[in-house]
Design an enzyme around this catalytic site. Structure first.
Site, mmCIF file in Angstrom:
data_model
loop_
_atom_site.group_PDB
_atom_site.id
_atom_site.type_symbol
_atom_site.label_atom_id
_atom_site.label_comp_id
_atom_site.label_asym_id
_atom_site.label_seq_id
_atom_site.Cartn_x
_atom_site.Cartn_y
_atom_site.Cartn_z
ATOM 1 N N TYR A 33 0.795 -1.250 -0.016
ATOM 2 C CA TYR A 33 0.207 0.050 -0.060
ATOM 3 C C TYR A 33 0.831 1.270 0.147
ATOM 4 O O TYR A 33 1.185 1.845 0.931
ATOM 5 C CB TYR A 33 -0.949 -0.082 1.091
ATOM 6 C CG TYR A 33 -1.947 -1.047 1.269
ATOM 7 C CD1 TYR A 33 -2.730 -1.440 0.379
ATOM 8 C CD2 TYR A 33 -1.866 -1.973 2.224
ATOM 9 C CE1 TYR A 33 -3.807 -2.526 0.388
ATOM 10 C CE2 TYR A 33 -2.664 -3.235 2.542
ATOM 11 C CZ TYR A 33 -3.526 -3.222 1.680
ATOM 12 O OH TYR A 33 -4.452 -4.432 1.629
ATOM 13 N N TRP A 37 -3.742 6.073 2.731
ATOM 14 C CA TRP A 37 -5.116 5.727 3.229
ATOM 15 C C TRP A 37 -5.863 6.316 4.152
ATOM 16 O O TRP A 37 -5.352 6.866 5.235
ATOM 17 C CB TRP A 37 -5.047 4.300 3.374
ATOM 18 C CG TRP A 37 -5.390 3.264 2.045
ATOM 19 C CD1 TRP A 37 -6.603 2.686 1.726
ATOM 20 C CD2 TRP A 37 -4.296 2.824 1.211
ATOM 21 N NE1 TRP A 37 -6.243 2.080 0.519
ATOM 22 C CE2 TRP A 37 -4.864 2.055 0.460
ATOM 23 C CE3 TRP A 37 -3.102 3.283 0.888
ATOM 24 C CZ2 TRP A 37 -4.407 1.675 -0.943
ATOM 25 C CZ3 TRP A 37 -2.462 2.905 -0.255
ATOM 26 C CH2 TRP A 37 -3.090 1.701 -1.063
ATOM 27 N N TRP A 39 -8.763 6.135 6.583
ATOM 28 C CA TRP A 39 -8.802 5.578 8.020
ATOM 29 C C TRP A 39 -7.683 5.130 8.457
ATOM 30 O O TRP A 39 -7.380 5.440 9.934
ATOM 31 C CB TRP A 39 -10.095 4.802 8.283
ATOM 32 C CG TRP A 39 -10.111 3.350 7.796
ATOM 33 C CD1 TRP A 39 -9.412 2.802 6.823
ATOM 34 C CD2 TRP A 39 -10.847 2.299 8.540
ATOM 35 N NE1 TRP A 39 -9.762 1.613 6.768
ATOM 36 C CE2 TRP A 39 -10.583 1.094 7.796
ATOM 37 C CE3 TRP A 39 -11.832 2.262 9.738
ATOM 38 C CZ2 TRP A 39 -11.200 -0.062 7.774
ATOM 39 C CZ3 TRP A 39 -12.109 1.156 9.958
ATOM 40 C CH2 TRP A 39 -12.171 -0.121 9.352
ATOM 41 N N ASP A 40 -6.693 4.827 7.723
ATOM 42 C CA ASP A 40 -5.454 4.236 8.128
ATOM 43 C C ASP A 40 -4.637 5.570 8.981
ATOM 44 O O ASP A 40 -4.128 5.595 9.935
ATOM 45 C CB ASP A 40 -4.366 4.005 7.055
ATOM 46 C CG ASP A 40 -4.929 2.381 6.646
ATOM 47 O OD1 ASP A 40 -6.117 2.581 5.987
ATOM 48 O OD2 ASP A 40 -3.993 1.423 6.693
ATOM 49 N N GLY A 163 -14.032 -0.247 4.455
ATOM 50 C CA GLY A 163 -12.780 -0.461 5.009
ATOM 51 C C GLY A 163 -12.608 -2.008 5.229
ATOM 52 O O GLY A 163 -11.670 -2.414 5.732
ATOM 53 N N ASP A 165 -13.020 -4.726 3.153
ATOM 54 C CA ASP A 165 -13.184 -5.093 1.647
ATOM 55 C C ASP A 165 -14.104 -6.198 1.277
ATOM 56 O O ASP A 165 -14.910 -6.221 0.581
ATOM 57 C CB ASP A 165 -11.773 -5.347 1.244
ATOM 58 C CG ASP A 165 -11.050 -4.019 1.470
ATOM 59 O OD1 ASP A 165 -11.141 -3.029 2.110
ATOM 60 O OD2 ASP A 165 -9.642 -3.889 0.865
ATOM 61 N N ARG A 198 -6.437 -13.285 0.399
ATOM 62 C CA ARG A 198 -6.990 -11.951 -0.375
ATOM 63 C C ARG A 198 -8.095 -12.299 -1.128
ATOM 64 O O ARG A 198 -8.707 -13.646 -1.281
ATOM 65 C CB ARG A 198 -6.043 -11.727 -1.515
ATOM 66 C CG ARG A 198 -4.424 -11.210 -0.841
ATOM 67 C CD ARG A 198 -4.440 -9.919 -0.293
ATOM 68 N NE ARG A 198 -4.967 -8.977 -0.723
ATOM 69 C CZ ARG A 198 -4.916 -7.532 -0.347
ATOM 70 N NH1 ARG A 198 -4.712 -7.244 0.785
ATOM 71 N NH2 ARG A 198 -5.488 -6.576 -1.121
ATOM 72 N N TYR A 351 -8.467 -12.489 5.147
ATOM 73 C CA TYR A 351 -8.646 -11.052 5.159
ATOM 74 C C TYR A 351 -10.077 -10.563 6.175
ATOM 75 O O TYR A 351 -9.707 -10.832 7.210
ATOM 76 C CB TYR A 351 -9.125 -10.421 3.917
ATOM 77 C CG TYR A 351 -8.314 -9.137 3.493
ATOM 78 C CD1 TYR A 351 -7.187 -8.834 3.981
ATOM 79 C CD2 TYR A 351 -9.196 -8.204 2.299
ATOM 80 C CE1 TYR A 351 -6.476 -7.479 3.406
ATOM 81 C CE2 TYR A 351 -8.573 -7.272 2.171
ATOM 82 C CZ TYR A 351 -7.431 -6.882 2.628
ATOM 83 O OH TYR A 351 -6.710 -5.560 2.294
ATOM 84 N N GLU A 395 -0.575 -6.728 9.492
ATOM 85 C CA GLU A 395 -1.866 -6.393 9.240
ATOM 86 C C GLU A 395 -3.076 -6.968 9.893
ATOM 87 O O GLU A 395 -3.890 -6.108 10.301
ATOM 88 C CB GLU A 395 -1.817 -6.575 7.620
ATOM 89 C CG GLU A 395 -2.939 -5.860 6.775
ATOM 90 C CD GLU A 395 -3.126 -5.946 5.407
ATOM 91 O OE1 GLU A 395 -2.210 -6.669 4.957
ATOM 92 O OE2 GLU A 395 -4.043 -5.028 4.774
HETATM 93 C C1 GLC Z 1 -7.114 -2.892 2.874
HETATM 94 C C2 GLC Z 1 -8.282 -2.810 3.979
HETATM 95 C C3 GLC Z 1 -8.474 -1.208 4.284
HETATM 96 C C4 GLC Z 1 -7.164 -0.585 4.331
HETATM 97 C C5 GLC Z 1 -6.172 -0.583 3.164
HETATM 98 C C6 GLC Z 1 -4.908 -0.021 3.670
HETATM 99 O O1 GLC Z 1 -7.674 -2.375 1.602
HETATM 100 O O2 GLC Z 1 -9.207 -3.504 3.732
HETATM 101 O O3 GLC Z 1 -9.411 -1.141 5.359
HETATM 102 O O4 GLC Z 1 -7.641 0.658 4.555
HETATM 103 O O5 GLC Z 1 -6.165 -1.874 3.012
HETATM 104 O O6 GLC Z 1 -4.401 -0.519 4.886
#
Ligand code: GLC
Length: 441
Positions: A33, A37, A39-40, A163, A165, A198, A351, A395
């Site tokens: 990632y 992001w 909410w992260d 969030g 997924d 995933r 996940y 994670e």
């Molecule tokens: C995944 C999670 C999501 C989060 C992202 C980055 O997509 O499902 O909630 O924001 O990863 O960590």
């Protein structure tokens, strides 16, 4: 846990945030990632607050600097190009500057900003004012764009907005998404993480079809509200927004922003009332509701416990959710599983279909404490401590074995540690009296 291992974890958590820090924003983890992001970043800000408050506020300011003109705060901000990520700016086609995705994510930020203000020793009030104004515009956007009928429930237009997924909750609503035009594409997530952990190919095709729908319709909120094939009220999203609205009321009052306080209070009241439509008497919990097809999810997720985080819960409902909590606890070694471990759809390594996530644990524990269930909050707190201490800052974690999975050196797991799970952490929004009762605070 001895003092030495606690200090080692504290130090490692700080190093992870520093390593994933890109100056004004933090990536969730290197590689998998590579952008900011939504909410992260909110949780990351709380993590930074433990050792660098200025940097914490900057994380939120950077996030809000990407706010769209209509108020939406996007779920990904592509501050830099990265060929290794899919779907990137071209697939989203939002045409914004900075480049962003076309959807949002759970609005944790107002709750976090309230925590930042509480926890910071310095006076950040003047810095908080423009932030609170931007948060108010975002929350108003939720109300206008995602609850155009004013029923007190906001819709998500893509599973990624929740969030969470690949929850089983999305399986039924996703069946209505036509994937015939999706074409071929190359996923990048499975190059970083084993594909067993995933989302599956069919899910991914549907995700991409929804991205295409938004792009082809210029991400127009009215068209989306009317025609988007996925229009679902998620219990998690609605709970988080409810809490955020209540926290925004408090923030606005503290800062003397009375107009915002009045607006947020009206929205909070509407959401509080609307939320009850998500109650499932049959399952004894709050579930998601497909608003297009008027169908409730048939299974419970950890999102149901976010009702405690949201605000007050009617006693009868609280009792039934606590029964569920105890039942789930008997089925797993570590709580809280993201999905019902008694269901045949439970998958302990895939996940959001079973694994434990530190961010969700933090919210559930915070809500349980606020509702007078401190002993359960302590249990979640301990489980989270053990998972992280034994395995590292993964994670997510297997609720049966505790194995860490997904990306390693993960920012929000490090932040959850520093802000809450570590015995040296700051408090999690509880009163001083409550804090004294909770070991590890
Ligand atoms: C995944 C999670 C999501 C989060 C992202 C980055 O997509 O499902 O909630 O924001 O990863 O960590």
């Amino acid at each position: 846990m001895n003092l030495q291992s606690i200090n080692r974890c504290d130090q490692r958590a700080r190093e992870i945030l520093q390593k994933n820090d890109r100056g004004n924003y933090t990536v969730p983890t290197d590689g998998l990632y590579p952008f900011q992001w939504n909410w992260d970043s909110a949780l990351v800000a709380l993590g930074f607050c433990a050792f660098d408050p200025d940097r914490a506020w900057r994380e939120i300011e950077t996030l809000l600097s990407a706010q769209w003109d209509n108020g939406m705060v996007p779920h990904i901000i592509f501050w830099k190009d990265d060929e290794g990520y899919f779907p990137g700016p071209a697939e989203w086609g939002t045409g914004t500057s900075p480049k962003t995705s076309g959807i949002t994510q759970p609005p944790l930020a107002a709750t976090i900003v309230r925590e930042l203000l509480d926890r910071s020793k310095e006076d950040f009030h003047s810095r908080a004012v423009p932030i609170v104004e931007a948060l108010n515009r975002w929350h108003q956007w939720f109300s206008d764009a995602r609850d155009p009928d004013g029923r007190g429930l906001v819709a998500i237009i893509h599973p990624w907005e929740s969030g969470r997924d690949n929850l089983p909750d999305w399986d039924a609503p996703l069946c209505h998404v036509d994937t015939s035009g999706v074409g071929t594409y190359s996923r990048r997530d499975t190059q970083h993480v084993h594909e067993d952990e995933r989302p599956k190919k069919l899910d991914y095709d549907r995700y991409m079809a929804l991205v295409q729908f938004g792009r082809e319709n210029g991400w127009d909120p009215e068209i989306i509200a009317r025609d988007n094939p996925f229009w679902v009220a998620d219990a998690g999203m609605n709970a988080i927004l409810r809490r955020a609205e209540h926290d925004l009321v408090d923030l606005a009052q503290t800062l003397g922003l009375s107009r915002i306080a009045t607006q947020a209070r009206a929205r909070a009241q509407r959401l509080d009332a609307g939320f009850e439509a998500l109650w499932s008497e049959q399952l004894g919990g709050y579930v998601s509701l497909d608003l297009r097809h008027n169908e409730k999810a048939r299974t419970l997720t950890a999102g149901t416990f976010l009702a405690f985080y949201a605000s007050n819960t009617p006693d009868r409902h609280a009792r039934r959710m606590l029964d569920t909590f105890h039942l789930w606890s008997k089925k797993v070694r570590y709580g809280v599983p993201s999905f019902d471990p008694t269901s045949e759809l439970f998958d302990s390594i895939r996940y959001w279909r079973g694994p434990v996530w530190a961010i969700i644990n933090w919210m559930i524990a915070n809500g349980l404490e606020r509702n007078g269930h401190a002993e359960l909050a302590v249990r979640i707190h301990k489980d989270t401590q053990s998972l992280i201490c034994n395995e590292g800052f993964y994670e997510y974690f297997c609720p049966l074995t505790g194995r860490g999975m997904g990306g390693d050196a993960f920012s929000w797991t490090a932040a959850a540690w520093l802000a809450w799970a570590s015995p040296n952490a700051g408090h999690s929004g509880r009163s001083a009296a409550d804090r004294n009762q909770v070991p590890g605070a």
